[in-house]
Write an enzyme that holds these catalytic residues in place. Structure first.
Site, mmCIF file in Angstrom:
data_model
loop_
_atom_site.group_PDB
_atom_site.id
_atom_site.type_symbol
_atom_site.label_atom_id
_atom_site.label_comp_id
_atom_site.label_asym_id
_atom_site.label_seq_id
_atom_site.Cartn_x
_atom_site.Cartn_y
_atom_site.Cartn_z
ATOM 1 N N HIS A 160 0.857 -1.194 0.000
ATOM 2 C CA HIS A 160 0.000 0.000 0.000
ATOM 3 C C HIS A 160 0.891 1.241 0.000
ATOM 4 O O HIS A 160 1.681 1.442 0.918
ATOM 5 C CB HIS A 160 -0.913 0.017 1.232
ATOM 6 C CG HIS A 160 -2.119 -0.860 1.080
ATOM 7 N ND1 HIS A 160 -3.291 -0.629 1.741
ATOM 8 C CD2 HIS A 160 -2.326 -1.950 0.308
ATOM 9 C CE1 HIS A 160 -4.180 -1.549 1.394
ATOM 10 N NE2 HIS A 160 -3.610 -2.372 0.536
ATOM 11 N N TYR A 176 -8.995 5.912 7.270
ATOM 12 C CA TYR A 176 -9.170 6.272 8.678
ATOM 13 C C TYR A 176 -10.156 7.433 8.692
ATOM 14 O O TYR A 176 -9.880 8.483 8.096
ATOM 15 C CB TYR A 176 -7.848 6.724 9.298
ATOM 16 C CG TYR A 176 -6.849 5.599 9.513
ATOM 17 C CD1 TYR A 176 -6.784 4.924 10.728
ATOM 18 C CD2 TYR A 176 -5.955 5.226 8.517
ATOM 19 C CE1 TYR A 176 -5.857 3.907 10.945
ATOM 20 C CE2 TYR A 176 -5.015 4.203 8.728
ATOM 21 C CZ TYR A 176 -4.984 3.552 9.943
ATOM 22 O OH TYR A 176 -4.074 2.538 10.164
ATOM 23 N N PRO A 194 -4.629 0.697 18.539
ATOM 24 C CA PRO A 194 -4.355 0.183 17.191
ATOM 25 C C PRO A 194 -4.329 1.228 16.072
ATOM 26 O O PRO A 194 -3.883 0.923 14.971
ATOM 27 C CB PRO A 194 -5.478 -0.831 16.953
ATOM 28 C CG PRO A 194 -6.536 -0.517 17.951
ATOM 29 C CD PRO A 194 -5.870 0.149 19.104
ATOM 30 N N LYS A 240 0.737 -0.044 14.991
ATOM 31 C CA LYS A 240 2.123 -0.151 15.475
ATOM 32 C C LYS A 240 2.413 -1.345 16.393
ATOM 33 O O LYS A 240 3.569 -1.651 16.668
ATOM 34 C CB LYS A 240 2.522 1.148 16.208
ATOM 35 C CG LYS A 240 2.706 2.319 15.278
ATOM 36 C CD LYS A 240 4.004 2.216 14.499
ATOM 37 C CE LYS A 240 3.943 2.936 13.177
ATOM 38 N NZ LYS A 240 3.861 2.096 11.999
ATOM 39 N N TYR A 296 4.207 6.165 9.953
ATOM 40 C CA TYR A 296 3.297 5.075 9.576
ATOM 41 C C TYR A 296 4.067 3.909 8.937
ATOM 42 O O TYR A 296 3.800 2.744 9.246
ATOM 43 C CB TYR A 296 2.195 5.581 8.627
ATOM 44 C CG TYR A 296 1.024 4.629 8.558
ATOM 45 C CD1 TYR A 296 -0.093 4.792 9.384
ATOM 46 C CD2 TYR A 296 1.044 3.519 7.706
ATOM 47 C CE1 TYR A 296 -1.144 3.903 9.361
ATOM 48 C CE2 TYR A 296 -0.003 2.615 7.670
ATOM 49 C CZ TYR A 296 -1.099 2.816 8.493
ATOM 50 O OH TYR A 296 -2.140 1.922 8.476
#
Ligand code: RFL
Ligand code: PHB
Length: 389
Positions: free
Chosen positions: A72, A200, A292, A296, A384
């Site tokens: 991704h 998100y 979450p 991580k 990220y």
């Protein structure tokens, strides 16, 4: 029984450490409280950093991950009616890989079995003794039969509720914790993911996340109350609420279906210091928990394993204690960065019960800054995809 490294816990941390040590000829025994099927039945992480992918390669377990995992290059963030994208590859040159923790664990079990690795399942009453001496040993029972495992080192990879952390005396151990006033209700459904990247979503009704496992298996989450039970949520109620929290264009094309798993996880930030006591080393969730948001948890467990594995190799191959002596310090340095990112991203994306009008304005301003500022996007992307080990 005797081994070089006794590993408590057969989750991803314990198995990865065991398999990596095996590649360097270092012997270990894994003690797992549950059955293999039980461990593989837990639906958890889905996003892997390159650091974990590289460790899986080094462990000789990355074949299926490379064949079936999805790279991704970015993620979508939605706030109210607006959606924007953070491009990981543009900012860092690195994508993340979407491949379920269940599959990582399955691949590691397969490798351990193929190599004849020793894993004891259904162990009970694990007690670690002599960790502050040169002769640590672990007592446990299997099927009512008492056993003893002598070893050089103990790796505590037994998760947040394990016994390893509790073995470190209270006057040595310092714990830091933040409990969030909500949980995540997650479902797995045999439907195609609504988008090809994760979303998100911060909506006025609370957070939602669109994730996936593969082209025909979706993983979706919504922020829920801590008092909710999975059985309170019918599939219909879940889909209805989920659609109201994600961008309208995505909600319009969402394919729904019966869910095949439904569970609630509370959100917590937690760190214990130090991560080493004598010959006992804590790895992964045994030492720290992150909410979450930001994916991580498993990845931070992997960086712990990296530092411990290298320290143990240094000990056995070069007769040096430098690596194990600096383990706790090195691991914690990276852990706190992951804690900060997960806390920040959670604060940005959720609705809090006690949020004031001012707090809401601050959240909106922070999201707008992220949407419009390249440096902010770069910082988000670097965290990220995973900070360097
Ligand atoms: P685990 O996976 O908890 O494994 C510990 C193992 O130890 C066993 N055990 C014992 N064995 C012997 N004796 C005892 N006394 C024992 N006590 C416990 C347990 O049965 C278990 O098998 O810890 P480990 O290996 O450190 O792995 C950590 C990860 O599982 C965890 O950090 C992640 O799942 C967190 N997480 C995510 N992490 C990511 O990096 N990316 C994600 O996308 C992501 N998504 C998530 C998540 C966690 C979630 N939940 C449910 C907490 C999504 C969710 C919903
Ligand atoms: C998941 O796919 O389970 C997942 C993805 C991203 C997160 C958390 C969980 O931040």
């Amino acid at each position: 029984m005797k081994t070089q490294v006794a590993i408590i816990g057969g989750g991803p941390s314990g198995l990865l450490l065991s398999q990596l040590l095996h590649t360097r000829g270092i012997d270990s025994v894994v003690l797992e409280r549950k059955t293999k099927d039980y461990v593989l039945g837990r639906i958890r992480a889905g996003v892997l950093e390159q650091g974990l992918v590289r460790l899986m390669e080094e462990a000789g377990c990355a074949e299926r991950l490379h064949a079936e995992g999805f790279a991704h290059d970015g993620t979508l963030i939605s706030f109210g009616d607006e959606t924007f994208r953070i491009d990981f590859t543009e900012h860092t040159g690195t994508p993340v890989v979407v491949y379920g923790q269940t599959e990582v664990t399955r691949d590691l079990y397969e490798a351990r079995e193929k190599a004849g690795g020793k894993i004891e399942f259904n162990v009970e009453d694990v007690v670690i003794q002599g960790a502050d001496s040169d002769t640590p040993h672990v007592y446990y029972t299997v099927g009512g039969e008492a056993r003893r495992l002598d070893c050089d080192f103990v790796a505590g990879c037994d998760g947040f509720h394990g016994v390893s952390r509790q073995t470190i005396p209270l006057d040595v151990r310092r714990e830091y914790e933040k409990v969030y006033p909500f949980g995540w209700l997650g479902v797995l459904s045999e439907t195609p993911p609504v988008t090809h990247e994760l979303i998100y979503a911060n909506s006025s009704r609370g957070f939602a996340l669109c994730s996936m496992r593969n082209e025909s298996l979706s993983r979706y989450y919504i922020q829920c109350s801590l008092s909710d039970k999975p059985e309170d949520w019918t599939d219909e109620a879940f889909w209805q609420e989920f659609k109201r929290r994600i961008p309208a264009d995505q909600a319009g094309k969402l394919v729904t279906g019966p869910t095949i798993e439904k569970s609630i996880a509370p959100l917590r930030s937690f760190v214990t210091e130090p991560m080493r006591w004598g010959r006992l080393f804590l790895c992964g969730d045994a030492a720290h928990i992150v909410p979450p948001t930001g994916a991580k948890g498993l990845n931070t467990a992997a960086s712990d394993v990296h530092y411990l594995y290298n320290g143990l190799c240094d000990f056995y191959e070069n007769n040096s204690v430098a690596g194990i002596d600096s383990y706790s310090e090195k691991a914690l340095k990276r852990v706190w960065k992951a804690e900060r990112f997960s806390w920040w991203f959670s604060s940005l994306m959720h609705r809090y019960p006690d949020q004031s009008e001012f707090d809401l304005k601050m959240q909106a301003a922070e999201i707008e800054f992220l949407r419009s500022n390249k440096a902010a996007q770069q910082a988000m992307a670097e965290n990220y995809v995973g900070l360097p080990y």
